[in-house]
Scaffold this motif. Sequence first.
Motif, PDB file in Angstrom:
ATOM      1  N   ASN A 290       0.829  -1.199   0.000  1.00  0.00           N
ATOM      2  CA  ASN A 290       0.000   0.000   0.000  1.00  0.00           C
ATOM      3  C   ASN A 290       0.869   1.256   0.000  1.00  0.00           C
ATOM      4  OD1 ASN A 290       0.438  -0.838   2.970  1.00  0.00           O
ATOM      5  ND2 ASN A 290      -0.188   1.302   3.142  1.00  0.00           N
ATOM      6  N   THR A 291       0.268   2.333  -0.473  1.00  0.00           N
ATOM      7  CA  THR A 291       0.905   3.633  -0.360  1.00  0.00           C
ATOM      8  C   THR A 291       0.671   4.158   1.050  1.00  0.00           C
ATOM      9  OG1 THR A 291      -1.136   4.635  -1.211  1.00  0.00           O
ATOM     10  CG2 THR A 291       0.608   4.156  -2.808  1.00  0.00           C
ATOM     11  N   GLY A 292       1.378   5.227   1.386  1.00  0.00           N
ATOM     12  CA  GLY A 292       1.206   5.778   2.725  1.00  0.00           C
ATOM     13  C   GLY A 292       2.390   6.616   3.139  1.00  0.00           C
ATOM     14  N   ALA A 293       2.486   6.842   4.442  1.00  0.00           N
ATOM     15  CA  ALA A 293       3.560   7.672   4.976  1.00  0.00           C
ATOM     16  C   ALA A 293       4.890   6.931   4.913  1.00  0.00           C
ATOM     17  CB  ALA A 293       3.245   8.061   6.423  1.00  0.00           C
ATOM     18  N   GLN A 294       5.973   7.710   4.962  1.00  0.00           N
ATOM     19  CA  GLN A 294       7.302   7.117   4.977  1.00  0.00           C
ATOM     20  C   GLN A 294       7.545   6.416   6.319  1.00  0.00           C
ATOM     21  OE1 GLN A 294       9.752   6.933   2.772  1.00  0.00           O
ATOM     22  NE2 GLN A 294       9.018   8.226   1.100  1.00  0.00           N
ATOM     23  N   LEU A 295       8.023   5.189   6.253  1.00  0.00           N
ATOM     24  CA  LEU A 295       8.298   4.404   7.446  1.00  0.00           C
ATOM     25  C   LEU A 295       9.769   3.977   7.446  1.00  0.00           C
ATOM     26  CD1 LEU A 295       5.161   2.064   7.492  1.00  0.00           C
ATOM     27  CD2 LEU A 295       5.498   4.180   8.776  1.00  0.00           C
ATOM     28  N   THR A 296      10.388   4.017   8.609  1.00  0.00           N
ATOM     29  CA  THR A 296      11.773   3.592   8.734  1.00  0.00           C
ATOM     30  C   THR A 296      11.828   2.090   8.996  1.00  0.00           C
ATOM     31  OG1 THR A 296      11.837   3.979  11.122  1.00  0.00           O
ATOM     32  CG2 THR A 296      12.390   5.838   9.682  1.00  0.00           C
ATOM     33  N   PRO A 297      12.926   1.433   8.623  1.00  0.00           N
ATOM     34  CA  PRO A 297      13.050  -0.005   8.924  1.00  0.00           C
ATOM     35  C   PRO A 297      12.950  -0.296  10.416  1.00  0.00           C
ATOM     36  CG  PRO A 297      14.699   0.664   7.303  1.00  0.00           C
ATOM     37  CD  PRO A 297      14.039   1.926   7.792  1.00  0.00           C
ATOM     38  N   GLN A 298      13.452   0.602  11.254  1.00  0.00           N
ATOM     39  CA  GLN A 298      13.373   0.390  12.699  1.00  0.00           C
ATOM     40  C   GLN A 298      11.925   0.378  13.174  1.00  0.00           C
ATOM     41  OE1 GLN A 298      15.303   2.627  11.183  1.00  0.00           O
ATOM     42  NE2 GLN A 298      17.332   1.697  11.500  1.00  0.00           N
ATOM     43  N   LEU A 299      11.112   1.290  12.651  1.00  0.00           N
ATOM     44  CA  LEU A 299       9.702   1.330  13.038  1.00  0.00           C
ATOM     45  C   LEU A 299       8.957   0.118  12.502  1.00  0.00           C
ATOM     46  CD1 LEU A 299       7.263   2.739  14.272  1.00  0.00           C
ATOM     47  CD2 LEU A 299       7.027   4.046  12.146  1.00  0.00           C
ATOM     48  N   VAL A 300       9.248  -0.261  11.266  1.00  0.00           N
ATOM     49  CA  VAL A 300       8.563  -1.401  10.656  1.00  0.00           C
ATOM     50  C   VAL A 300       8.827  -2.682  11.444  1.00  0.00           C
ATOM     51  CG1 VAL A 300       8.536  -2.877   8.605  1.00  0.00           C
ATOM     52  CG2 VAL A 300       8.468  -0.395   8.351  1.00  0.00           C
ATOM     53  N   SER A 301      10.035  -2.817  11.982  1.00  0.00           N
ATOM     54  CA  SER A 301      10.380  -4.042  12.719  1.00  0.00           C
ATOM     55  C   SER A 301       9.568  -4.206  13.989  1.00  0.00           C
ATOM     56  CB  SER A 301      11.870  -4.042  13.058  1.00  0.00           C
ATOM     57  OG  SER A 301      12.183  -2.974  13.930  1.00  0.00           O
ATOM     58  N   PRO A 345      10.057   2.495  -0.689  1.00  0.00           N
ATOM     59  CA  PRO A 345      10.818   3.742  -0.827  1.00  0.00           C
ATOM     60  C   PRO A 345       9.925   4.965  -1.040  1.00  0.00           C
ATOM     61  CG  PRO A 345      11.806   1.987  -2.136  1.00  0.00           C
ATOM     62  CD  PRO A 345      10.494   1.467  -1.643  1.00  0.00           C
ATOM     63  N   ALA A 346       8.798   4.774  -1.740  1.00  0.00           N
ATOM     64  CA  ALA A 346       7.904   5.908  -2.024  1.00  0.00           C
ATOM     65  C   ALA A 346       6.909   6.148  -0.899  1.00  0.00           C
ATOM     66  CB  ALA A 346       7.151   5.662  -3.335  1.00  0.00           C
ATOM     67  N   GLY A 347       6.961   5.355   0.163  1.00  0.00           N
ATOM     68  CA  GLY A 347       6.008   5.482   1.255  1.00  0.00           C
ATOM     69  C   GLY A 347       5.088   4.277   1.326  1.00  0.00           C
ATOM     70  N   GLY A 348       4.643   3.964   2.512  1.00  0.00           N
ATOM     71  CA  GLY A 348       3.808   2.784   2.689  1.00  0.00           C
ATOM     72  C   GLY A 348       4.646   1.572   3.041  1.00  0.00           C
ATOM     73  N   ILE A 349       4.060   0.412   2.864  1.00  0.00           N
ATOM     74  CA  ILE A 349       4.725  -0.817   3.313  1.00  0.00           C
ATOM     75  C   ILE A 349       4.320  -1.975   2.419  1.00  0.00           C
ATOM     76  CG2 ILE A 349       2.881  -1.474   4.922  1.00  0.00           C
ATOM     77  CD1 ILE A 349       5.034  -2.387   6.877  1.00  0.00           C
ATOM     78  N   ARG A 350       5.219  -2.947   2.312  1.00  0.00           N
ATOM     79  CA  ARG A 350       4.936  -4.185   1.595  1.00  0.00           C
ATOM     80  C   ARG A 350       5.009  -5.328   2.610  1.00  0.00           C
ATOM     81  NH1 ARG A 350       8.881  -4.224  -1.581  1.00  0.00           N
ATOM     82  NH2 ARG A 350       7.874  -3.304  -3.416  1.00  0.00           N
ATOM     83  N   ILE A 351       3.903  -6.056   2.753  1.00  0.00           N
ATOM     84  CA  ILE A 351       3.827  -7.154   3.711  1.00  0.00           C
ATOM     85  C   ILE A 351       3.653  -8.457   2.939  1.00  0.00           C
ATOM     86  CG2 ILE A 351       2.592  -8.119   5.682  1.00  0.00           C
ATOM     87  CD1 ILE A 351       1.690  -5.335   6.415  1.00  0.00           C
ATOM     88  N   THR A 352       4.500  -9.426   3.261  1.00  0.00           N
ATOM     89  CA  THR A 352       4.489 -10.707   2.560  1.00  0.00           C
ATOM     90  C   THR A 352       4.297 -11.836   3.559  1.00  0.00           C
ATOM     91  OG1 THR A 352       5.995  -9.852   0.871  1.00  0.00           O
ATOM     92  CG2 THR A 352       5.774 -12.235   1.016  1.00  0.00           C
ATOM     93  N   VAL A 353       3.329 -12.690   3.271  1.00  0.00           N
ATOM     94  CA  VAL A 353       3.094 -13.899   4.064  1.00  0.00           C
ATOM     95  C   VAL A 353       3.418 -15.095   3.185  1.00  0.00           C
ATOM     96  CG1 VAL A 353       1.415 -15.299   5.297  1.00  0.00           C
ATOM     97  CG2 VAL A 353       1.321 -12.807   5.456  1.00  0.00           C
TER      98      VAL A 353
END
Length: 375
Positions: A290-301, A345-353
């Motif tokens: 999804n698109t969205g705000a910029q997230l850092t790898p530390q926050l995503v973890s 990189p453009a914002g948002g997150i990619r989640i893979t199961v």
Amino acid sequence: MSVRLKLTLTYAGFLMVAGAMLLAAVWVFLLRYVPDRAMLINPDDKPAHGVFPVRSVLLDVFAPRAAAVLAFLLVFGLAGGWLLAGRMLAPLTRITNATRMATNRSLSHRIRLPGRKDEFRELADAFDTMLAQLEAHVAEQQRFAANASHELRTPLAITKTVLDAARTDPNRDTGRLVDRLHAVNTRAIDLTEALLLLSRANLRSFTREPVDLSLMAEEATETLLPLAERRGVTIETCGDITPTLGSPTLLLQLTTNLVQNAIVHNLPEQGSVWVKTSVRPKTVVLTVENTGAQLTPQLVSTLTEPFQRGTERLHSDHAGVGLGLAIVKTIAQTHDGTLTLIPRPAGGIRITVELPAISPHTDRENQGIDAWPPQ
């Protein structure tokens, strides 16, 4: 008897048996090559009168010395065995001490056994790994309990505040009061149901059957399409048939949580969500991006931890209770799968199961389930 004493007696006993066998072999050798009797010879090489009993004299000489050797071997075996046993069992003593400390809830201690990698070293390393996992699990459970208590206390505190205000102000608008109480109560119910779902998933108490993740993705997308339209988010779905083995209810919950998370945590307007299923040689993959705000790898973890949110708390009907991705992670793990979160990189997150795949021609004899696809 202690293990050290048992090992000491074993070493000493083995040494005694080996010594006795060696002395017996020497005695047999002597009996074979030494005659029973011999004639006495004078210095002038003339036979003397009488016969000398060689074996009898040899036995009188050999027996005391053999007994002395066996006594020495016994003392040496006991002393040496005690020292060797203590040296060999020293790693077990360190492991035992670490176990006692862990029993007393001191999980930060590590054995860190030095030396070459042998059986004791492998046991100590495995124990250290177990302690590290237990410490992390206990810390996670403590954080979860604290966060759950806080989250459950919030709606109760709001309810109490609203009721106190209504009691002090009888003329207050009861319609707004009921609406407010209904919203707070709904949130408390949602949180409780999420906690129960998380607990059931952790117990792995569900029946496994063939499930197509692509159908789960389509059902979740159709269910959440009105929410996406209200928020101005477009959803695109594509992919292949992705057969796996698991609980249809839990896997639908997993997919729904992922799609809802992608819709809610998106751009304020003109956001996008992409749902894709694919098949790999041994696994099936569900990807929600999804698109969205910029997230850092530390926050995503940290997003898969209970009550963690990628952005500030959203005050809306679909803000969630902070357990969405935690439930997704638990369901994936109970299905022997993995969950991967990567910031875009453009914002948002990619989640893979990624879950184990089953063959399109799987039968009951090979997998213990009905043939795929289900009839």
